[in-house]
Structure formats: structure tokens, C-alpha cells
Scaffold this active site. Sequence first.
Site, PDB file in Angstrom:
ATOM      1  N   CYS A   1      37.400  23.976  20.864  1.00 19.05           N
ATOM      2  CA  CYS A   1      35.944  24.070  20.876  1.00 19.05           C
ATOM      3  C   CYS A   1      35.529  25.508  20.560  1.00 19.05           C
ATOM      4  O   CYS A   1      35.969  26.443  21.234  1.00 19.05           O
ATOM      5  CB  CYS A   1      35.396  23.665  22.236  1.00 19.05           C
ATOM      6  SG  CYS A   1      33.621  23.969  22.394  1.00 19.05           S
TER       7      CYS A   1
ATOM      8  N   GLU B   1       0.863  -1.185   0.000  1.00 18.75           N
ATOM      9  CA  GLU B   1       0.000   0.000   0.000  1.00 18.75           C
ATOM     10  C   GLU B   1       0.898   1.233   0.000  1.00 18.75           C
ATOM     11  O   GLU B   1       2.038   1.173   0.478  1.00 18.75           O
ATOM     12  CB  GLU B   1      -0.892   0.010   1.244  1.00 18.75           C
ATOM     13  CG  GLU B   1      -0.094   0.170   2.537  1.00 18.75           C
ATOM     14  CD  GLU B   1      -0.883  -0.218   3.779  1.00 18.75           C
ATOM     15  OE1 GLU B   1      -1.788   0.533   4.135  1.00 18.75           O
ATOM     16  OE2 GLU B   1      -0.580  -1.269   4.390  1.00 18.75           O
TER      17      GLU B   1
ATOM     18  N   LYS C   1       2.671   4.554   1.145  1.00 21.56           N
ATOM     19  CA  LYS C   1       2.978   5.092   2.470  1.00 21.56           C
ATOM     20  C   LYS C   1       2.642   6.582   2.433  1.00 21.56           C
ATOM     21  O   LYS C   1       3.345   7.385   1.806  1.00 21.56           O
ATOM     22  CB  LYS C   1       4.450   4.875   2.816  1.00 21.56           C
ATOM     23  CG  LYS C   1       4.786   5.375   4.209  1.00 21.56           C
ATOM     24  CD  LYS C   1       6.174   4.932   4.645  1.00 21.56           C
ATOM     25  CE  LYS C   1       6.441   5.346   6.076  1.00 21.56           C
ATOM     26  NZ  LYS C   1       6.496   6.808   6.227  1.00 21.56           N
TER      27      LYS C   1
ATOM     28  N   LYS D   1      11.057   2.836   0.943  1.00 21.61           N
ATOM     29  CA  LYS D   1      11.004   4.277   0.710  1.00 21.61           C
ATOM     30  C   LYS D   1      11.407   4.625  -0.728  1.00 21.61           C
ATOM     31  O   LYS D   1      12.262   3.955  -1.318  1.00 21.61           O
ATOM     32  CB  LYS D   1      11.954   4.999   1.681  1.00 21.61           C
ATOM     33  CG  LYS D   1      11.675   4.732   3.156  1.00 21.61           C
ATOM     34  CD  LYS D   1      10.372   5.330   3.648  1.00 21.61           C
ATOM     35  CE  LYS D   1      10.457   6.803   3.902  1.00 21.61           C
ATOM     36  NZ  LYS D   1      11.175   7.134   5.151  1.00 21.61           N
TER      37      LYS D   1
ATOM     38  N   ASP E   1       2.350  10.352   3.387  1.00 19.80           N
ATOM     39  CA  ASP E   1       3.259  11.242   4.112  1.00 19.80           C
ATOM     40  C   ASP E   1       2.447  12.239   4.919  1.00 19.80           C
ATOM     41  O   ASP E   1       2.256  13.384   4.527  1.00 19.80           O
ATOM     42  CB  ASP E   1       4.169  11.959   3.105  1.00 19.80           C
ATOM     43  CG  ASP E   1       5.345  12.622   3.791  1.00 19.80           C
ATOM     44  OD1 ASP E   1       5.524  12.415   5.006  1.00 19.80           O
ATOM     45  OD2 ASP E   1       6.083  13.345   3.110  1.00 19.80           O
TER      46      ASP E   1
ATOM     47  N   CYS F   1      31.755  23.758  29.352  1.00 19.10           N
ATOM     48  CA  CYS F   1      31.420  24.209  27.995  1.00 19.10           C
ATOM     49  C   CYS F   1      29.925  24.516  27.958  1.00 19.10           C
ATOM     50  O   CYS F   1      29.100  23.640  28.172  1.00 19.10           O
ATOM     51  CB  CYS F   1      31.755  23.128  26.982  1.00 19.10           C
ATOM     52  SG  CYS F   1      31.219  23.555  25.323  1.00 19.10           S
TER      53      CYS F   1
ATOM     54  N   CYS G   1      33.700  27.083  23.862  1.00 15.03           N
ATOM     55  CA  CYS G   1      34.335  27.360  25.145  1.00 15.03           C
ATOM     56  C   CYS G   1      35.851  27.456  25.043  1.00 15.03           C
ATOM     57  O   CYS G   1      36.519  27.758  26.029  1.00 15.03           O
ATOM     58  CB  CYS G   1      33.944  26.309  26.180  1.00 15.03           C
ATOM     59  SG  CYS G   1      34.702  24.705  25.913  1.00 15.03           S
TER      60      CYS G   1
ATOM     61  N   CYS H   1      34.952  18.224  22.273  1.00 17.54           N
ATOM     62  CA  CYS H   1      35.369  19.257  23.209  1.00 17.54           C
ATOM     63  C   CYS H   1      35.642  18.602  24.557  1.00 17.54           C
ATOM     64  O   CYS H   1      34.855  17.785  25.025  1.00 17.54           O
ATOM     65  CB  CYS H   1      34.242  20.276  23.329  1.00 17.54           C
ATOM     66  SG  CYS H   1      34.371  21.307  24.789  1.00 17.54           S
TER      67      CYS H   1
ATOM     68  N   TYR I   1      -5.234   2.347   8.086  1.00 14.49           N
ATOM     69  CA  TYR I   1      -4.378   1.247   7.618  1.00 14.49           C
ATOM     70  C   TYR I   1      -3.998   0.240   8.700  1.00 14.49           C
ATOM     71  O   TYR I   1      -3.268  -0.710   8.433  1.00 14.49           O
ATOM     72  CB  TYR I   1      -3.114   1.783   6.946  1.00 14.49           C
ATOM     73  CG  TYR I   1      -2.283   2.728   7.804  1.00 14.49           C
ATOM     74  CD1 TYR I   1      -1.638   2.284   8.948  1.00 14.49           C
ATOM     75  CD2 TYR I   1      -2.141   4.072   7.441  1.00 14.49           C
ATOM     76  CE1 TYR I   1      -0.890   3.149   9.721  1.00 14.49           C
ATOM     77  CE2 TYR I   1      -1.395   4.943   8.218  1.00 14.49           C
ATOM     78  CZ  TYR I   1      -0.777   4.466   9.356  1.00 14.49           C
ATOM     79  OH  TYR I   1      -0.036   5.326  10.129  1.00 14.49           O
TER      80      TYR I   1
HETATM   81  O1  D41 Z   1       0.707   5.130   5.050  1.00 17.08           O
HETATM   82  C1  D41 Z   1       1.394   5.124   6.041  1.00 17.08           C
HETATM   83  N1  D41 Z   1       2.047   6.207   6.402  1.00 17.08           N
HETATM   84  C2  D41 Z   1       1.492   3.902   6.896  1.00 17.08           C
HETATM   85  C3  D41 Z   1       2.119   3.992   8.125  1.00 17.08           C
HETATM   86  C4  D41 Z   1       0.951   2.669   6.495  1.00 17.08           C
HETATM   87  N2  D41 Z   1       0.318   2.559   5.301  1.00 17.08           N
HETATM   88  N3  D41 Z   1       1.038   1.587   7.293  1.00 17.08           N
HETATM   89  C5  D41 Z   1       1.656   1.656   8.512  1.00 17.08           C
HETATM   90  N4  D41 Z   1       1.710   0.554   9.280  1.00 17.08           N
HETATM   91  C6  D41 Z   1       2.304   0.598  10.459  1.00 17.08           C
HETATM   92  C7  D41 Z   1       2.348  -0.633  11.313  1.00 17.08           C
HETATM   93  C8  D41 Z   1       2.763  -1.805  10.491  1.00 17.08           C
HETATM   94  C9  D41 Z   1       3.305  -0.478  12.450  1.00 17.08           C
HETATM   95  C10 D41 Z   1       0.983  -0.884  11.865  1.00 17.08           C
HETATM   96  C11 D41 Z   1       2.220   2.873   8.953  1.00 17.08           C
HETATM   97  C12 D41 Z   1       2.826   2.864  10.233  1.00 17.08           C
HETATM   98  N5  D41 Z   1       2.853   1.709  10.955  1.00 17.08           N
HETATM   99  C13 D41 Z   1       3.458   4.006  10.850  1.00 17.08           C
HETATM  100  N6  D41 Z   1       3.426   5.252  10.460  1.00 17.08           N
HETATM  101  C14 D41 Z   1       4.142   6.003  11.293  1.00 17.08           C
HETATM  102  C15 D41 Z   1       4.651   5.227  12.248  1.00 17.08           C
HETATM  103  C16 D41 Z   1       4.219   3.959  11.983  1.00 17.08           C
END
Ligand code: D41
Length: 708
Positions: free
Chosen positions: A431, A128, A130, A326, A132, A455, A434, A449, A238
Site C-alpha cells: 500500500c 426531447e 436532454k 446519450k 445539460d 491505513c 501505509c 491494502c 419537462y
Molecule cells: O433535459 C433534461 N435534462 C431532462 C431531464 C429531460 N428532458 N427529462 C427528464 N425527465 C426525467 C424524468 C423522466 C425522471 C421525469 C430529465 C430528468 N428526469 C432528470 N434529469 C436529471 C435527473 C433526472
Amino acid sequence: MTGTDTPDVSQLTQAEAAAELPGLIAALEAANTAYHTLDAPEISDAEYDRLKRRLAEIEARFPALARPDSPTRKIGAAVAEGFGKVTHEVRMLSLENGFSDEDVTDFDARVRSYLGLSPDAPLPCTAEPKIDGLSLSLRYERGVLVQAATRGDGEVGENVTENARTIADIPQRLTGAPDLLEVRGEVYMSHADFAALNARQAERGEKPFANPRNAAAGSLRQLDARITAARPLRFFAYAWGALSEPLSDTQMGAINQLKTLGFQVNPLTVLCDGPQDLLAQYRAIEQARASLGYDIDGVVYKVNDLGLQRRLGFRSTTPRWAIAHKFPAELAWTRLERIEIQVGRTGALSPVARLAPVTVGGVVVSNATLHNEDYIAGRDSKGAPIRGGKDIREGDWVQVYRAGDVIPKVADVDLSRRSADAQPYEFPHKCPECGSDAIREEGDAVRRCTGGLICPAQAVEKLKHFVSRGAFDIEGLGAKQVEAFYRDGWIREPADIFTLQQRFGSGLQQLKNREGWGPKSAQNLFDAIEDKRKIPLARFIFALGLRHVGDSTATLLAHQFGTWERLAKVVEEADNFQGPAWEELLAIDGVGETTARSLIASLNHSADAQAVKNLLQWVTPEPAQPRAVADSEIAGLTVVFTGTLERMTRAEAKARAEALGAKVAGSVSAKTDILIAGPGAGSKAKKAAELGVRVIDEDAWLAIAGGT
Ligand code: D41
């Protein structure tokens, strides 16, 4: 007027002083506002201190000129009255990050190995986007939204219920939901809504938001829910937290169930067969990225079978059954105007690149880290060339990148654009804060330092760490307040925080007269300090900010030693790096020689040692319990596995035993409490028999560990 050629205060007539005063006060007030309210300091700390000193000198010499509201009588602004705290019933975990195709195939292989699955056994996973944004946990009781909380540190978040109620994507009521249901997901803002919001901000002469994520965060964390209501926030579900009954037996099933209940779930969520399929979906989502209309920063993969998710469990903060793949970091070229050195809490001199501002992935970047001395010189920590050995100089054109929320980094340098007179950067050996020697120990990448608490930079950074969220977490006493209190000499070491009220006699009286503090916030601060006179041992240890002792090591130490007195005694006895105390430190799983040496150096020998003693006069660390599930019969025991386990891999068995509070050792000794022996157990079983160690089989182990 305030230049270096200004006459000494002792030379001034009262009329001259009176003429100089308004300019001085105006400059200090402007600096205060820029610093505290706009988050954008305009003059250096040194310049600020100089102005303030001069004002104080003038006021001392001509008391009649001193104004009651003079900046010499003010300290930093108070933080906004915050939100209430919410402890998550089920901790909100974070996600492990992967960056390459290989990280994804490794993830698949690791999960298989942990579960003992063969390479050709099916292991479906969801993929899926992620989002932001920022994560939010919604709690429904009997179908009614009763609470919404931000993630915070995963354990404790902020209560933003009223704000969440204004978000159209978040249902206030559910039908057909379990009696207790916590839904987790991401709050975000679409590109179109973001652009419209920024246009409105501009019209009203207010500061635009840097990106949709900041806009969403700023909007959700409004104390006035009416403002949140006017901001177009959205929500994708999610995941889930506490539940009175399962939603499904698969991830995909659970997501579909959330959709049926009325939540928005991301339409690009799909079920995939294996790593190749996941990677194909990654590319598809990457292709779609620009046309989604909202920001995403990667793709999340999750093992579909919830039974397997449960078996896989989690490491300290991330589940073993999920990974975030990512997107590559965004890059930009810009000019490196200056290299500045910042001094951290452990004295580390960190070079920071001051850049001509440049947009990287939608965010204006004007600072980036340069890591350390070797990195600037074009070498890694072992002396091998990096960037083809190119060094980095002030004035160079450099490439910066940003990956997620992390500090931007300088990645590369364009030699063709280097000016002929550019000089190699000379890393300071003193440093800059200081003036103490800054030395680099053999094998250390970092120059430090040696000033310790003399300091000011180290002292302030240590104090900031001390009050930070994972440490003492004193409400109303954040980084800015600590800096101001330090600057005014109110707080020099942690113990001073706890004597603040008493040292100022009428502490309350003084504080509430300061700018930004009223009677209520002053009283709240003293209450918040009072509230922390008892503190869990792990937090206490972490708060000391010792090198190599982060929060997980602090927790280990707390559980191992139980009390501060016992930890201090062992560290003291281990001073010569040998004997039982030294062995006991090294025997802690997760404490290596580096950590042990750091504990000894800082607690037995440095200025920290005295600071800790002073602190202990005012603060009581609460004893920690051994980490164990209360009713586990193996809590606190040392167990050894041998032979083949047929229903669980070694990795899973070890993790399970540790989760139940046992210590897992590799070999049988007099300290072993239980040997778990599968078929084919050999010498270990024999040794256990000789030593009279209790031996159990896999069935008995499963009875303890809970069947799978
Ligand atoms: O879309 C997201 N940002 C997203 C974040 C996602 N689709 N699934 C997520 N699943 C988890 C777990 C597996 C730990 C339940 C997450 C995040 N965590 C998450 N986002 C920020 C910290 C964790």
C-alpha cells in the site's frame, strides 16, 4: 530551507529557529489556501505533514517563538453556510441511460413486455433533447411560486427560491394552474451568455467556468441572490411533481399545458410512433446539436400515455417509462505523465492517470481512471485481452473519454508514439499510503491494502463516506474538514465525531479559534453533530461503508431486520456460513452470498467491528418499519402468482405486489400467505390447497392492487 538537508530541530539555536519560522509558516499558509479555498492542492500531503511537524517541533522547543495564529493551531476551513433543505413531496427520479440503437429497441421491448403489449400495438413516446444543466423543482400554490429546490439526492434538495425568482424564464405567477403544481425542468446557460460571463470573469481577474453547466450550477447555488440575478440563467420545463389535479392524460398534452401556463418547453419535443421514429428524431436532434446555442447531452424518450406511465412505475430510482439516449462520449489524445495509486475506503488500490491537460468536450481533463491492475496490463478480469492486449505505460499517448458527468477514462493507447525505453507499469504490492501488503484475492479484480483502519487513506475515506450526504450527512463536516480533523488527530474513527465537543472540554472555544471557523460555525457544527445522535437504521448501516453494502442494500437490511441489534445478532450467528441465520440473510431479495459474506467479515471480524461498537455508545439507530404501504392488506405477506393473469403481466403484478410491501416467491411453501391463481393454475394451486394456503383469483388481486 525546508529541504531534507535541514538540521535537526534539536541542533538549532533560537536565532536560527526564529529565522526559519517565517518561511515555514508562509509555505503552510499557501498550502492551506491552495487546498481549502482554491480546491487545488499544491504540495503533497506528506510534504505538508513534514512542514507542519517541523513547525510544531520548533514551537515545542522554543515556546517563545510560537505565534498565537500559527498554522499548527488551525484546522480546515468551514464550508459556506448552506441553503435550507427541502424534502421533495414527490421524489425526483433519475434517468436510465442508453447508448446504442439497440438500447432503444430494448427499451421499447421491455415496456411492451411489462405491459403485455404485442409488438404491433401502438406505443407512442415523446422525444426531447436532454439539456445539460441542473434540475430544479418549482412549487406553485394557487398560482404563486412559493418554493424552488434543487434535485439534491432526489429526496432532499436545497432551497434556492430566492435565486430561482431572478430567472426570467421562471414565472412568478400562473393563471389557470392547478391549486398545487410542481413544475420540474432544467436550469441552463446558453453558449453566448456563457462566453460573455467568462469574459466578465476574466476582466475582473476571476476564475473562468469550465463549461456552461458548471457556470449554471455555480450561479444557481449562489448564497447571494443578487449574484444569481446578474447571471443569465434559463429554464426548460419537462416534468412535474406533486399536483392537485392532472395536467393531461398524455406526456405531450402535459408539456403543452405547461407551455400554455407560460413555461418554456423545448421546441424540439415531438411525439413519435415507435423505436424507429425515436431513432430518426435522435439523429435529427444530433444534427441540430451544434446550432442549438446550448449544451445537450442526449435525447430523452418517455412513454406518452400517462396511464401507462403510472402502471409502469419505477425501479429504485428510475422510471420504467423513460430512458435517456446519450450522445457518444467525447474523445481526446494526450500524454500520460504518471500513474498514481489512490487507496479507497475498502482498501482498493485504484490507479489514476495523471495526464497532460487536454480539453474533452469543453472540459479540461488532467486525471482519468485506469480501473485496475489488469486494465493497465491490457487484460479483462478473466484474463482475456482488451485493446488488442496493449498495456499502458507511463509516458504513453493515451485516448481519454468522458461520458456525461462520470470520471474520465483512459480508453486506448498509441503504440507508435511509445518511447523505446518505456517500461511496463509495475503495480505495487504494498500500500503506497501505509506500506501494508496489498493483496489480490482469487477472483477479485482489485488489489487491496490489508492495513484496515491503520491505513490513513482507508480511515480517512471511511470517515468521508460516514459524513457524506447519503450517510450521516453532518452539515459543516465535509470531506475537507474530515481530512483536516484526521490529520490533526481530532477524529480517527466515527465515534470520535460524537465525542469531539466533550473531548475538547471547551470544544467550542478551541474550534472557534481555528482559521475558517467562527463562534457561529463552530456552534453550528456541534449542533449538527448533536442532531445526528439519532439516525434512521438504513443510513446508519450505509454509513459504515461496508463492502458490497450500498444504500439500496442498507435499506433492504434495515427493513428486513428492523433494528441494529437484530441485524448484528443474525450476522453473528451466520458466522459459519450455515444454519438458519445464514439462510435468513440469503433469503433477503437483493442480498447474495457476496454481500452476506462481506457483512460477516466486516461486522464479526475486522477493525470495523470495534469501531461500530464504539459508535453505538454515542449514536442510536432508529428502528425501521417493514417496507409497506400502511393500509395495504398484503404488506409483509409472501405471495405467489400462478396461472395466466389476463389484465396484468407477471412483471407488473410482481412489481405491484412488492410496492405494496409483499414478498413475491416463485413457489408455494408453508411460508406462502396468498396464492393468486389465474386460469390454468396447476400444481401450485394443488399444493396451496394441501397446505391450506389462501387462494384468490385475478379480480380479488386487482381489488388489492388497485384496478388498472
Ligand atoms: O433535459 C433534461 N435534462 C431532462 C431531464 C429531460 N428532458 N427529462 C427528464 N425527465 C426525467 C424524468 C423522466 C425522471 C421525469 C430529465 C430528468 N428526469 C432528470 N434529469 C436529471 C435527473 C433526472
